[in-house]
Write an enzyme that holds these catalytic residues in place. Structure first.
Site, mmCIF file in Angstrom:
data_model
loop_
_atom_site.group_PDB
_atom_site.id
_atom_site.type_symbol
_atom_site.label_atom_id
_atom_site.label_comp_id
_atom_site.label_asym_id
_atom_site.label_seq_id
_atom_site.Cartn_x
_atom_site.Cartn_y
_atom_site.Cartn_z
ATOM 1 N N HIS A 17 0.840 -1.208 0.000
ATOM 2 C CA HIS A 17 0.000 0.000 0.000
ATOM 3 C C HIS A 17 0.875 1.259 0.000
ATOM 4 O O HIS A 17 0.595 2.224 -0.703
ATOM 5 C CB HIS A 17 -0.870 0.061 1.273
ATOM 6 C CG HIS A 17 -1.896 -1.018 1.391
ATOM 7 N ND1 HIS A 17 -1.974 -1.852 2.484
ATOM 8 C CD2 HIS A 17 -2.916 -1.373 0.577
ATOM 9 C CE1 HIS A 17 -2.995 -2.676 2.342
ATOM 10 N NE2 HIS A 17 -3.580 -2.421 1.186
ATOM 11 N N LYS A 41 -15.702 -7.672 3.801
ATOM 12 C CA LYS A 41 -15.002 -8.829 4.373
ATOM 13 C C LYS A 41 -15.461 -9.057 5.801
ATOM 14 O O LYS A 41 -15.718 -8.095 6.534
ATOM 15 C CB LYS A 41 -13.500 -8.596 4.308
ATOM 16 C CG LYS A 41 -13.053 -8.519 2.861
ATOM 17 C CD LYS A 41 -11.699 -7.893 2.709
ATOM 18 C CE LYS A 41 -11.466 -7.604 1.231
ATOM 19 N NZ LYS A 41 -10.288 -6.784 1.020
ATOM 20 N N ARG A 91 -1.631 -5.964 -8.636
ATOM 21 C CA ARG A 91 -0.524 -6.864 -8.321
ATOM 22 C C ARG A 91 -0.280 -7.884 -9.417
ATOM 23 O O ARG A 91 0.842 -8.224 -9.736
ATOM 24 C CB ARG A 91 -0.814 -7.614 -7.012
ATOM 25 C CG ARG A 91 -0.708 -6.752 -5.793
ATOM 26 C CD ARG A 91 -1.254 -7.440 -4.594
ATOM 27 N NE ARG A 91 -2.677 -7.673 -4.773
ATOM 28 C CZ ARG A 91 -3.529 -7.953 -3.803
ATOM 29 N NH1 ARG A 91 -3.096 -8.095 -2.576
ATOM 30 N NH2 ARG A 91 -4.811 -8.121 -4.048
ATOM 31 N N SER A 128 -2.978 -7.742 2.656
ATOM 32 C CA SER A 128 -3.248 -7.630 4.092
ATOM 33 C C SER A 128 -3.740 -8.969 4.636
ATOM 34 O O SER A 128 -3.391 -9.362 5.747
ATOM 35 C CB SER A 128 -4.319 -6.567 4.350
ATOM 36 O OG SER A 128 -3.856 -5.314 3.967
HETATM 37 O O1 PNS Z 1 -8.498 -3.064 0.324
HETATM 38 P P1 PNS Z 1 -9.718 -3.621 -0.323
HETATM 39 O O2 PNS Z 1 -10.552 -4.366 0.694
HETATM 40 O O3 PNS Z 1 -9.413 -4.445 -1.540
HETATM 41 O O4 PNS Z 1 -10.598 -2.368 -0.820
HETATM 42 C C1 PNS Z 1 -11.805 -2.548 -1.538
HETATM 43 C C2 PNS Z 1 -12.566 -1.223 -1.692
HETATM 44 C C3 PNS Z 1 -12.829 -0.590 -0.338
HETATM 45 C C4 PNS Z 1 -11.741 -0.281 -2.527
HETATM 46 C C5 PNS Z 1 -13.912 -1.555 -2.423
HETATM 47 O O5 PNS Z 1 -14.540 -2.591 -1.751
HETATM 48 C C6 PNS Z 1 -14.856 -0.370 -2.500
HETATM 49 O O6 PNS Z 1 -14.635 0.537 -3.270
HETATM 50 N N1 PNS Z 1 -15.927 -0.413 -1.683
HETATM 51 C C7 PNS Z 1 -16.882 0.671 -1.568
HETATM 52 C C8 PNS Z 1 -18.282 0.247 -2.037
HETATM 53 C C9 PNS Z 1 -18.471 0.532 -3.492
HETATM 54 O O7 PNS Z 1 -18.326 1.636 -3.960
HETATM 55 N N2 PNS Z 1 -18.822 -0.531 -4.233
HETATM 56 C C10 PNS Z 1 -19.042 -0.477 -5.655
HETATM 57 C C11 PNS Z 1 -17.759 -0.760 -6.383
HETATM 58 S S1 PNS Z 1 -18.037 -0.781 -8.110
#
Ligand code: PNS
Length: 165
Positions: A17, A41, A91, A128
């Site tokens: 990150h 999650k 990644r 993570s």
């Molecule tokens: O670190 P992560 O858990 O991979 O992050 C995922 C994250 C938070 C970036 C993603 O889950 C997200 O954007 N969630 C917000 C909800 C949202 O906007 N969902 C629609 C996505 S198209």
């Protein structure tokens, strides 16, 4: 003033990150690190406040970073904050399908584009969730997270004994 948003769970923040945040900070006037409040999650290891503290500590050397929480749709938060783009690290090819889908959905919903940065190769394997798992069972994650995160992982797992929650 160009603003980028780097979203994630950051549970906990890793060198992967930090690599993406540092590189984004070089290209934009301002970077908002957006920590999701309501991750899909199941269970978080660290509280939001702990995740925020760790992020503050590991980005203290950067002067154009803000750490914020968000809930709901990322694009609503991005608009609220006046962000110009979302920046995500990629990644491996395995990340691509889902990230592409989210980028296209977010673009459709808001017009906000997502820029992808290839993760530096030395962090390609890093996540993570794997750090949590390895640390939970006493594995050495010292090359994967900064010292402050390492210490918190040790504390967190000491609370519940070896292999605890
Ligand atoms: O670190 P992560 O858990 O991979 O992050 C995922 C994250 C938070 C970036 C993603 O889950 C997200 O954007 N969630 C917000 C909800 C949202 O906007 N969902 C629609 C996505 S198209």
């Amino acid at each position: 003033m160009a603003t980028a948003l780097c979203p994630g769970s950051f549970d906990p923040v890793t060198y992967g990150h930090i690599d993406i945040i540092e590189r984004t900070a070089r290209h934009f006037d301002q970077v908002i690190v957006a920590v999701i409040r309501n991750p899909q999650k199941s269970q978080s290891l660290f509280t939001l406040e702990q995740r925020q503290e760790m992020l503050h500590e590991v980005t203290a050397h950067l002067d154009n970073i803000r750490i914020e929480f968000f809930k709901g749709l990322l694009v609503d938060f991005a608009r609220e904050q006046g962000a110009d783009v979302i920046v995500k690290g990629l990644r491996a090819v395995s990340d691509f399908d889902y990230e592409l889908q989210m980028a296209q959905m977010n673009q459709r919903l808001s017009g906000i584009d997502t820029y992808f940065l290839p993760t530096s190769p030395q962090y390609a394997y890093l996540s993570s969730s794997l750090v949590r798992e390895v640390a939970r069972f006493g594995g050495d994650v010292s090359s994967m997270v900064p010292k402050t995160v390492l210490a918190r992982l040790a504390d967190r797992f000491a609370e519940n004994g070896q292999g605890g929650a």
